[in-house]
Design an enzyme around this catalytic site. Structure first.
Site, PDB file in Angstrom:
ATOM      1  N   HIS A  96       0.858  -1.190   0.000  1.00 21.56           N
ATOM      2  CA  HIS A  96       0.000   0.000   0.000  1.00 21.56           C
ATOM      3  C   HIS A  96       0.890   1.235   0.000  1.00 21.56           C
ATOM      4  O   HIS A  96       1.756   1.386   0.868  1.00 21.56           O
ATOM      5  CB  HIS A  96      -0.905   0.001   1.232  1.00 21.56           C
ATOM      6  CG  HIS A  96      -1.611   1.311   1.464  1.00 21.56           C
ATOM      7  ND1 HIS A  96      -2.296   1.967   0.467  1.00 21.56           N
ATOM      8  CD2 HIS A  96      -1.715   2.088   2.578  1.00 21.56           C
ATOM      9  CE1 HIS A  96      -2.808   3.090   0.960  1.00 21.56           C
ATOM     10  NE2 HIS A  96      -2.459   3.188   2.232  1.00 21.56           N
ATOM     11  N   HIS A  98       1.227   5.718  -1.136  1.00 21.18           N
ATOM     12  CA  HIS A  98       0.553   6.995  -1.359  1.00 21.18           C
ATOM     13  C   HIS A  98       1.166   7.647  -2.599  1.00 21.18           C
ATOM     14  O   HIS A  98       1.498   8.830  -2.591  1.00 21.18           O
ATOM     15  CB  HIS A  98       0.705   7.907  -0.146  1.00 21.18           C
ATOM     16  CG  HIS A  98       0.037   7.407   1.088  1.00 21.18           C
ATOM     17  ND1 HIS A  98       0.035   8.114   2.267  1.00 21.18           N
ATOM     18  CD2 HIS A  98      -0.662   6.265   1.340  1.00 21.18           C
ATOM     19  CE1 HIS A  98      -0.623   7.435   3.200  1.00 21.18           C
ATOM     20  NE2 HIS A  98      -1.050   6.307   2.655  1.00 21.18           N
ATOM     21  N   TYR A 123       1.506  -4.287 -20.160  1.00 24.62           N
ATOM     22  CA  TYR A 123       2.075  -4.647 -18.864  1.00 24.62           C
ATOM     23  C   TYR A 123       1.194  -4.220 -17.697  1.00 24.62           C
ATOM     24  O   TYR A 123       1.249  -4.827 -16.625  1.00 24.62           O
ATOM     25  CB  TYR A 123       3.495  -4.089 -18.728  1.00 24.62           C
ATOM     26  CG  TYR A 123       4.505  -5.029 -19.336  1.00 24.62           C
ATOM     27  CD1 TYR A 123       5.051  -6.067 -18.593  1.00 24.62           C
ATOM     28  CD2 TYR A 123       4.860  -4.918 -20.675  1.00 24.62           C
ATOM     29  CE1 TYR A 123       5.945  -6.954 -19.156  1.00 24.62           C
ATOM     30  CE2 TYR A 123       5.751  -5.802 -21.249  1.00 24.62           C
ATOM     31  CZ  TYR A 123       6.295  -6.823 -20.487  1.00 24.62           C
ATOM     32  OH  TYR A 123       7.171  -7.713 -21.053  1.00 24.62           O
TER      33      TYR A 123
END
Length: 249
Positions: A96, A98, A123
């Site tokens: 995860h 940002h 891709y």
């Protein structure tokens, strides 16, 4: 898993995390990474820790129930990771971030939550498959787990509105590479969205799916994107973490 193997995995987490941080993909103390172990437990990055400055010995070691066994306090995003592991049986790692362009993508009104990015490159589909977009939840809110579970494991890559991408992979390397591909594809979309770009055709996508087993969670959404790359803003809304189209007048 032997102690030597776990130590090597700890080093890998820190190495990939540092690379992501140094390339500006997750600033400050943002972002988190987890890896599921053979005993069902996890290694996960600690809360308020910069991905660029992790200590392998201080990574959080959790048991299968999520109880901290050793290391620093884990990231507050544990519910997010747990939901992906629960619904994606093949997942062995979750990343995860940002990252700027992926976050920017979530702010746009035309994004279809069932297929947040059109098929711009092979891709992207090969690494990330289709990407879902779920509504905004505050960081660490357990309710985000329900939104992820609502996707029923059909997506390995998900965008959290106003927050960032979360991606599951069959290995740590696969999850990292898919997250990077998602960020670069979001950047491509932002660069080309106003110039009528040429997307992959449905036949080209089908060839990729056949050859590389790409995951297509919502074929109807993909069909619409392949047919009409210059279509106007759709104005999609949310319903329980899954998209709904506005009612006709």
């Amino acid at each position: 898993m032997s102690t030597a193997d776990e130590n090597a995995l700890r080093d890998d987490i820190c190495r990939f995390a540092r690379s992501l941080f140094e390339r500006g993909l997750t600033p400050g103390s943002s972002g988190n990474i987890s890896v599921r172990l053979e005993d069902g437990g996890w290694l996960v990055t600690p809360t308020n820790a910069s991905l660029g400055h992790l200590d392998p010995a201080r990574l959080s070691r959790l048991d299968a129930s999520g109880t901290l066994l050793s290391g620093d306090k884990p990231t507050k995003e544990i519910p997010l990771h747990a939901a992906l592991y629960e619904t994606r049986g093949s997942a062995r790692a979750v990343v995860h971030l940002h990252s700027t362009h992926a976050v920017a993508l979530t702010l746009l009104p035309e994004i279809d939550p069932r297929s947040a990015l059109p098929p711009l490159t092979p891709y992207y589909l090969m690494r990330a498959g289709q990407t879902a977009l779920v509504p905004y939840y505050r960081p660490g809110d357990p309710a985000v787990a329900d939104a992820i579970k609502g996707l029923a494991g059909r997506y390995s890559s998900v965008l959290l509105s106003n927050h960032g991408p979360v991606v599951a992979g069959e290995s740590l390397e696969a999850a990292v590479f898919a997250t990077e591909e998602l960020e670069e594809t979001a950047k491509l979309y932002l660069l080309t969205r106003n110039v009528n770009p040429r997307y992959l055709s449905r036949a080209q996508v089908d060839d990729l799916v056949t050859t590389f087993k790409c995951e297509i969670a919502d074929p109807d959404a993909l069909d619409r994107q392949c047919r009409a790359p210059d279509c106007p803003t759709h104005g999609f809304g949310f319903l329980g973490g899954i998209a709904r189209e506005p009612a006709e007048d």
